[in-house]
Write a protein that holds these residues in place. Structure first.
Motif, mmCIF file in Angstrom:
data_model
loop_
_atom_site.group_PDB
_atom_site.id
_atom_site.type_symbol
_atom_site.label_atom_id
_atom_site.label_comp_id
_atom_site.label_asym_id
_atom_site.label_seq_id
_atom_site.Cartn_x
_atom_site.Cartn_y
_atom_site.Cartn_z
ATOM 1 N N GLY A 162 8.757 -1.181 -3.285
ATOM 2 C CA GLY A 162 8.247 -0.766 -3.506
ATOM 3 C C GLY A 162 7.195 0.332 -2.749
ATOM 4 N N LEU A 163 8.512 0.790 -1.183
ATOM 5 C CA LEU A 163 8.167 1.629 -1.300
ATOM 6 C C LEU A 163 8.761 2.943 -1.055
ATOM 7 N N GLY A 164 7.928 3.802 -0.627
ATOM 8 C CA GLY A 164 8.285 5.651 -0.375
ATOM 9 C C GLY A 164 9.133 5.718 -1.901
ATOM 10 N N ARG A 165 10.015 5.933 -2.306
ATOM 11 C CA ARG A 165 10.743 6.291 -3.220
ATOM 12 C C ARG A 165 10.495 6.006 -4.636
ATOM 13 N N TRP A 166 9.981 4.573 -3.787
ATOM 14 C CA TRP A 166 10.378 3.636 -5.481
ATOM 15 C C TRP A 166 9.334 2.898 -5.543
ATOM 16 N N LYS A 167 7.833 3.373 -4.719
ATOM 17 C CA LYS A 167 6.723 3.211 -5.641
ATOM 18 C C LYS A 167 7.017 3.782 -6.876
ATOM 19 N N ALA A 168 5.420 3.042 -7.516
ATOM 20 C CA ALA A 168 6.369 2.748 -8.963
ATOM 21 C C ALA A 168 4.152 3.249 -9.460
ATOM 22 N N GLU A 169 4.638 3.992 -10.561
ATOM 23 C CA GLU A 169 2.780 4.336 -11.076
ATOM 24 C C GLU A 169 2.765 3.835 -11.698
ATOM 25 N N PRO A 170 1.180 3.534 -11.774
ATOM 26 C CA PRO A 170 0.701 2.207 -12.425
ATOM 27 C C PRO A 170 0.859 2.443 -14.102
ATOM 28 N N GLU A 171 1.567 1.363 -14.320
ATOM 29 C CA GLU A 171 1.630 0.716 -15.494
ATOM 30 C C GLU A 171 0.219 0.538 -16.912
ATOM 31 N N MET A 172 -0.579 -0.070 -16.097
ATOM 32 C CA MET A 172 -1.459 -0.333 -17.283
ATOM 33 C C MET A 172 -2.917 -0.456 -16.824
ATOM 34 N N GLY A 173 -3.851 0.039 -18.103
ATOM 35 C CA GLY A 173 -5.037 0.455 -17.888
ATOM 36 C C GLY A 173 -5.629 -1.271 -17.941
ATOM 37 N N LEU A 174 -7.075 -1.398 -17.964
ATOM 38 C CA LEU A 174 -8.196 -2.357 -17.807
ATOM 39 C C LEU A 174 -8.742 -1.991 -19.036
ATOM 40 N N VAL B 222 -1.085 -2.927 -12.328
ATOM 41 C CA VAL B 222 -2.544 -1.541 -12.385
ATOM 42 C C VAL B 222 -2.628 -0.647 -11.582
ATOM 43 N N LYS B 223 -1.311 -1.207 -10.377
ATOM 44 C CA LYS B 223 -2.309 0.034 -9.299
ATOM 45 C C LYS B 223 -0.442 0.776 -9.182
ATOM 46 N N GLY B 224 0.371 0.154 -9.766
ATOM 47 C CA GLY B 224 1.594 0.599 -9.262
ATOM 48 C C GLY B 224 2.636 -0.740 -8.338
ATOM 49 N N ARG B 225 3.971 -0.513 -8.389
ATOM 50 C CA ARG B 225 4.330 -1.181 -7.401
ATOM 51 C C ARG B 225 4.551 -0.727 -6.121
ATOM 52 N N GLY B 226 4.599 -1.810 -5.016
ATOM 53 C CA GLY B 226 4.168 -1.495 -3.887
ATOM 54 C C GLY B 226 3.273 -0.932 -3.289
ATOM 55 N N TRP B 227 2.290 -0.609 -4.092
ATOM 56 C CA TRP B 227 0.217 -0.292 -3.910
ATOM 57 C C TRP B 227 -0.003 -1.216 -2.464
ATOM 58 N N ASP B 228 -0.022 -2.010 -2.172
ATOM 59 C CA ASP B 228 -0.595 -3.426 -1.231
ATOM 60 C C ASP B 228 0.536 -2.983 -0.224
ATOM 61 N N ARG B 229 1.261 -1.992 -0.318
ATOM 62 C CA ARG B 229 2.613 -2.389 0.873
ATOM 63 C C ARG B 229 2.608 -0.937 1.757
#
Ligand code: ATP
Length: 567
Positions: free
Chosen positions: A248-260, A218-225
């Motif tokens: 999932g930090l820096g350039r490895w951070k991912a876009e959110p994939e899921m809508g709720l 929902v928030k993207g990988r790395g959102w809590d790091r």
């Protein structure tokens, strides 16, 4: 009072009255799985799963009767339902919640807001099923798929596997944090990534996963790091980058994939774990994110110290009711309802309907309990001796239909990872092939249940192995031919911690559960023992301890308390 002081000190029966169980069982001879009617495709698949002569269990009768029934609301706003399904281990709670959820999703498929034209996310599910481990998520998504062959709803498992670093950290906290250690690996980085849906691929209707993994989608990988997670450490630049990638930090951070915004159903399986002190923050955050996406803000207030298993702390000092009405149907399910969960529900969900089996907090009636006294010598040798006795009994037992008798599987629970490994090593030296699994071990496979192969109940017409092929998960194999009935070459013994004590549906071949360390409390005992004797099958739990002589008081107290669970 200690963890074995009193079952009711930890297993809360408040509000868990007989409710409408008696009423529903009276009706059940004519009720079956047919009233209110299931849609034909679902009914046919259900028959394949549970057999043509199966009757609903008590909790299934209750859920079909209460959750499936049409809503009596007359106004145009939907009235969201809230249910607690509480029933003993192996009583079919998964089907009890899956049937109404799947049926409702199918029936409202056309009328719901599923198309969500405003959502730009790749996935916009209508139902979420939350579970504490990757393994359970995987199995539950398999159950749902089995029921959906004809109904054509799409289910995806979104769990992740192990994170050695966090688990290792957690393991240092010792036995009292065992459950946390066992489940902590859900927040790790060696995840199974859900493959992004291709533009032409149909979106999933249902996602099954841990709250952590769903939140990440929902928030993207790395959102809590943050970079702080790696900055303090004395690492090479290369290792830091590797950690960034893992987290999932820096350039490895991912876009959110899921809508709720489309979520109409949320099921929290093993609710007492997902609302316990270690998980509740993440679980409640996800629930409030869903609410926000659906246009309703739910404040995330910190909970008072409700969350201890210590019975002296279970009464909240502030009993103010702060009602939470989530804008979606909300089902919690568990085989054990500790005071902490019951208090939470009274405080925030006072109108939640509690559907309860009268056998809640009891051991399955088909489970035999046996107590084995340590010999005073090598405990590992005592365990080996009892395993060999099991197989000796199997080899002379009838029912092998004239062929070679089938040896049963044994599941052994220890409290600590080190003990798991030591026992495995010992048994392997003695010629007994084992599978061992701990939260911090690297032998859990990413996104797969192959590491449990041969121990989990097989699914009709489709094995988890085939399922894994869908996910391109590689299994390790040494290529050596194995005799499926030979414990020297095919594992017949699985050794683990509380990691696998929750929710997993083991094969009926798994007839014996050994508990070789004192479980933390009766809740833990019920779940461990309940991996056997499921769905009316016969099983046995063997509890090792010092029951004779000096220093035996504690083991005898446990024995007395366990005996009360079997009454
Ligand atoms: N009505 C039924 N008749 C026969 N078998 C059933 C029925 N309902 C479910 N089962 C089977 O019972 C087994 C246990 O079901 P399930 O895993 O849902 O139990 P559970 O109540 O969730 O247990 P736990 O509390 O340990 O998670 C499964 O193999 C399932 O297929």
């Amino acid at each position: 009072m200690d963890a074995y002081g009193s079952p009711s000190g930890h297993l809360d029966l408040r509000g868990l009255t007989k409710n409408s169980f008696e009423e529903s069982t009276k009706k059940s001879s004519s009720f079956g799985f047919t009233s209110p009617p299931l849609i034909p495709g679902l009914l046919r698949c259900l028959r394949d799963v549970v057999g043509p002569n199966a009757k609903p269990t008590a909790i299934q009768s209750l859920s079909i009767q209460h959750i499936l029934s049409p809503d009596s609301t007359t106004d145009s706003q939907p009235r969201w339902k809230q249910f607690l399904l509480a029933a003993e281990t192996g009583s079919g709670k998964s089907i009890a919640y899956l049937l109404p959820v799947l049926q409702s999703l199918k029936q409202t498929e056309k009328s719901s807001s599923v198309s969500s034209p405003q959502s730009t996310r790749k996935e916009n599910p209508r139902a979420l099923i939350l579970a504490p481990t990757h393994e359970l998520s995987r199995q539950l998504s398999g159950f749902a798929k089995d029921l959906l062959h004809e109904a054509k709803l799409k289910v995806v498992c979104a769990s992740r596997a192990n994170l050695p670093t966090r688990s290792t950290e957690a393991s240092k906290r010792g036995t009292s944090r065992e459950m946390k250690m066992a489940f902590d690996d859900e927040s790790g980085a060696t995840e199974m990534d859900v493959k992004p849906a291709a533009p032409t691929t149909r979106q999933a209707d249902i996602f099954v996963g841990t709250p952590t993994k769903i939140l990440e989608m929902v928030k993207g990988r790395g959102w809590d790091r943050t970079e702080d997670d790696i900055e303090d450490q004395d690492l090479s630049l290369e290792e830091k980058e590797r950690r960034r990638w893992k987290l999932g930090l820096g350039r490895w951070k991912a876009e959110p994939e899921m809508g709720l915004a489309n979520v109409e159903w949320v099921v929290v399986d093993e609710a007492d774990v997902l609302f316990d002190p270690d998980f509740q923050e993440t679980t409640r955050l996800l629930l409030s994110e869903i609410s926000a996406a659906r246009g309703q803000t739910i404040a995330l207030t910190p909970e008072p110290s409700l969350w201890s298993f210590d019975s002296s702390e279970t009464e909240p000092s502030d009993k103010t009711v702060e009602v939470i009405n989530y804008p979606f149907n909300f089902i919690l399910t568990s085989a054990t309802i500790p005071n902490s969960l019951s208090n939470y529900l009274e405080r925030h969900h006072p109108s939640m309907q509690r559907l309860v089996s009268p056998k809640i907090h009891r051991l399955p009636t088909t489970l035999q309990t046996e107590y084995v006294d340590w010999s005073g010598g090598n405990k590992l040798a005592d365990i080996e001796k009892r395993i060999r006795q099991v197989w000796a009994e199997d080899s002379v037992s009838p029912g092998a239909a004239g062929g070679v008798p089938k040896l049963s599987k044994v599941l052994i629970f220890c409290n600590k990872g080190k003990k798991v490994e030591a026992l495995s090593e010992y048994l392997e030296e003695k010629g007994i092939k084992t599978v061992w699994l701990t939260g911090s071990g690297s032998n859990r496979l990413k996104g797969s249940n192959r590491h449990l192969e041969g121990f989990l109940k097989e699914r009709p017409g489709r094995s988890d192995v085939e399922e894994d092929e869908d996910e391109n998960v590689e299994a390790e194999s040494d290529g050596a031919p194995t005799d499926p009935n030979d414990p020297k070459t095919t594992p017949h013994v699985m050794i683990t911690t509380s990691l696998l004590s929750r929710g997993l549906d083991f094969s009926p071949d798994l007839k014996n559960v050994f508990i070789v360390d004192e479980p933390r409390n009766l809740i833990d005992f019920l779940h461990r023992a309940g991996r056997s004797a499921r769905a009316g099958q016969r099983g046995r739990v063997v509890v090792f301890g010092k029951y004779e002589g000096r220093g035996s008081e504690r083991a005898r107290t446990i024995r007395r308390r366990v005996a009360e669970l079997g009454k």
